[in-house]
Design a protein around this motif. Structure first.
Motif, short mmCIF file in Angstrom:
data_model
loop_
_atom_site.label_atom_id
_atom_site.label_comp_id
_atom_site.label_asym_id
_atom_site.label_seq_id
_atom_site.Cartn_x
_atom_site.Cartn_y
_atom_site.Cartn_z
N LYS A 47 -11.06 10.98 0.51
CA LYS A 47 -12.19 10.42 -0.23
C LYS A 47 -13.40 10.18 0.68
O LYS A 47 -14.49 9.99 0.21
CB LYS A 47 -11.77 9.08 -0.86
CG LYS A 47 -10.66 9.22 -1.88
CD LYS A 47 -10.19 7.88 -2.41
CE LYS A 47 -9.38 7.06 -1.43
NZ LYS A 47 -8.08 7.66 -1.03
N ARG A 50 -14.46 5.68 4.55
CA ARG A 50 -14.99 5.04 5.75
C ARG A 50 -16.36 5.64 6.13
O ARG A 50 -17.32 4.89 6.38
CB ARG A 50 -13.97 5.16 6.90
CG ARG A 50 -12.69 4.37 6.57
CD ARG A 50 -11.45 4.91 7.24
NE ARG A 50 -10.24 4.33 6.66
CZ ARG A 50 -9.70 4.76 5.50
NH1 ARG A 50 -10.23 5.78 4.85
NH2 ARG A 50 -8.62 4.18 5.02
N HIS A 79 -9.24 7.97 11.64
CA HIS A 79 -8.47 7.81 10.40
C HIS A 79 -7.53 9.01 10.20
O HIS A 79 -6.33 8.83 9.92
CB HIS A 79 -9.44 7.68 9.23
CG HIS A 79 -8.82 7.72 7.88
ND1 HIS A 79 -7.82 6.84 7.47
CD2 HIS A 79 -9.02 8.55 6.81
CE1 HIS A 79 -7.45 7.13 6.23
NE2 HIS A 79 -8.15 8.17 5.81
N ASP A 86 1.14 8.81 11.19
CA ASP A 86 1.88 7.98 10.24
C ASP A 86 2.87 8.81 9.41
O ASP A 86 3.94 8.32 9.04
CB ASP A 86 0.89 7.28 9.30
CG ASP A 86 1.57 6.35 8.32
OD1 ASP A 86 2.13 5.34 8.77
OD2 ASP A 86 1.58 6.64 7.11
N ARG A 98 -2.90 14.22 1.01
CA ARG A 98 -4.12 14.81 0.44
C ARG A 98 -3.77 16.08 -0.38
O ARG A 98 -4.46 17.09 -0.32
CB ARG A 98 -5.13 15.13 1.52
CG ARG A 98 -5.66 13.89 2.21
CD ARG A 98 -6.57 14.19 3.39
NE ARG A 98 -7.30 12.99 3.81
CZ ARG A 98 -8.08 12.94 4.87
NH1 ARG A 98 -8.27 14.00 5.62
NH2 ARG A 98 -8.70 11.82 5.18
N GLN A 220 -6.73 -2.24 0.96
CA GLN A 220 -5.26 -2.18 1.11
C GLN A 220 -4.54 -2.78 -0.08
O GLN A 220 -3.50 -2.26 -0.51
CB GLN A 220 -4.85 -2.90 2.40
CG GLN A 220 -3.37 -2.86 2.66
CD GLN A 220 -2.84 -1.44 2.80
OE1 GLN A 220 -3.34 -0.68 3.60
NE2 GLN A 220 -1.82 -1.08 2.03
C1 GRG Z 1 -0.21 5.91 13.37
C2 GRG Z 1 -1.61 4.42 14.87
C3 GRG Z 1 -1.17 4.80 13.54
C4 GRG Z 1 -1.63 4.11 12.50
C5 GRG Z 1 -1.37 4.45 11.13
C6 GRG Z 1 -3.69 3.76 8.59
C7 GRG Z 1 -2.28 3.92 8.97
C8 GRG Z 1 -1.91 3.38 10.26
C9 GRG Z 1 -1.39 4.59 8.23
C10 GRG Z 1 -1.71 5.21 6.96
C11 GRG Z 1 -0.66 4.88 5.97
C12 GRG Z 1 -1.22 4.27 4.77
C13 GRG Z 1 -0.97 5.01 3.52
C14 GRG Z 1 -1.90 3.14 4.83
C15 GRG Z 1 -2.46 2.50 3.64
C16 GRG Z 1 -3.93 2.50 3.56
C17 GRG Z 1 -4.51 3.78 3.91
C18 GRG Z 1 -5.08 3.85 5.24
C19 GRG Z 1 -4.51 4.77 3.02
C20 GRG Z 1 -5.08 6.09 3.27
O1 GRG Z 1 -6.49 6.01 3.32
P1 GRG Z 1 -7.40 6.71 2.24
O2 GRG Z 1 -6.95 6.36 0.86
O3 GRG Z 1 -7.02 8.24 2.51
O4 GRG Z 1 -8.81 6.45 2.58
P2 GRG Z 1 -7.91 9.53 2.31
O5 GRG Z 1 -6.90 10.63 2.25
O6 GRG Z 1 -8.72 9.38 1.06
O7 GRG Z 1 -8.77 9.64 3.53
#
Ligand code: GRG
Length: 296
Positions: A47, A50, A79, A86, A98, A220
């Motif tokens: 999306k 950020r 990100h 992750d 995605r 979140q």
């Molecule tokens: C591995 C150091 C390290 C950190 C990972 C952010 C995170 C920490 C993990 C992502 C897992 C997750 C689903 C977290 C929930 C919130 C989040 C960051 C969702 C994904 O972000 P969006 O919705 O994704 O902005 P898009 O795909 O739209 O960029």
């Protein structure tokens, strides 16, 4: 004339895609497989919440969009790296991101590890090789801000707590602490970096900081609600994963109605932080609405 939010968002998402294409190493440059995997993981998806926050904050602060492009790209690369790592088997072990196979599935685990490492390095390279503001000292502060937001006292630290919390029942303040770090820190950094490409007073910066913190946590809480209420096709990632893995979330702790209420409260607090501003904060307000009302 001021474009409506949807037109503004689409224009920025599309222009930003070109920025990402230009800052990422080309796929025919050696080592080709790594560069292809980096482009696969960053381009054509997401999306770009950020970067949009950075653009909106940059507009607030009267920043040159060429500078904000770089700050936004740095945040988005961090990100993307976090998503790649992750998804790996040693962390969340996911196969879909995605709407396409995760990096380690499409390539292999070692490549995914190197993709994350290289995206992180590239983010800091960008912040250090382009002029982002008039004062070099302020630019050093921006580099430090992103380092803190993504490191062990920020996103990576939040992820460590997340991994430790599997199968445990956390109390609300502990869950909040985890998410402020894991997700909120980078979102806050996006707002502040966009702002610092332009000029604002100390008081304005403090209010934008509060806004960034509130939308970061709201993001979140909404993510937890969507994970529990939407399907895999809509989300483009495996739905219900958190509950399946025994991870504490706002939904497991509060239930969906109370989690929605919490998101609404954080949304209100975010807007309150902008209350004394006028039209210059319009895009930030619209993004706060988008973050809370989104369906994916
Ligand atoms: C591995 C150091 C390290 C950190 C990972 C952010 C995170 C920490 C993990 C992502 C897992 C997750 C689903 C977290 C929930 C919130 C989040 C960051 C969702 C994904 O972000 P969006 O919705 O994704 O902005 P898009 O795909 O739209 O960029």
């Amino acid at each position: 004339m001021r474009a409506d939010f949807s037109a503004w968002m689409t224009a920025h998402q599309s222009g930003f895609e070109d920025v990402l294409r230009s800052v990422l190493p080309q796929s025919d440059m050696a080592p080709k497989r790594l560069h292809q995997a980096m482009r696969y993981s960053v381009l054509d998806g997401g999306k770009r919440v950020r970067p949009l926050l950075a653009f909106a904050a940059g507009e607030f602060a009267g920043a040159d969009v060429l500078r904000v492009n770089i700050a936004a790209a740095a945040v988005e690369l961090i990100h993307a790296y976090s998503l790649v790592h992750d998804d790996m088997p040693c962390m969340d072990d996911d196969v879909l991101r995605r709407g396409k196979p995760t990096c380690h599935v499409q390539y292999d685990e070692a490549t995914a590890l190197l993709v994350g490492d290289s995206l992180q390095s590239l983010a800091f390279q960008l912040l250090s090789e382009h002029e982002l503001c008039d004062e070099p000292v302020q630019q050093l502060g921006m580099i430090k801000l992103l380092a803190e937001a993504s490191g062990s006292r920020g996103m990576a630290g939040g992820q460590a707590i997340d991994l430790e919390s599997v199968g445990k029942q956390l109390m609300l303040p502990e869950l909040e602490f985890m998410h402020i770090h894991k997700t909120g820190a980078l979102i806050r950094a996006a707002v502040l970096l966009g702002t610092q490409c332009g000029k604002v007073s100390t008081d304005q910066l403090a209010l934008l900081d509060r806004f960034g913190k509130c939308v970061g946590l709201a993001f979140q809480v909404v993510d937890d609600v969507l994970d529990a209420s939407e399907d895999t096709a809509t989300l483009g990632k495996t739905a219900g994963k958190d509950a399946d893995c025994g991870k504490p979330t706002y939904v497991t702790l509060l239930g969906i109605p109370a989690a929605r209420e919490m998101a609404k409260n954080l949304h209100r607090e975010a807007l309150e932080a902008l209350a004394e501003f006028g039209a210059e904060a319009g895009r930030l307000r619209e993004l706060a609405d988008f973050i809370v009302l989104r369906k994916f």
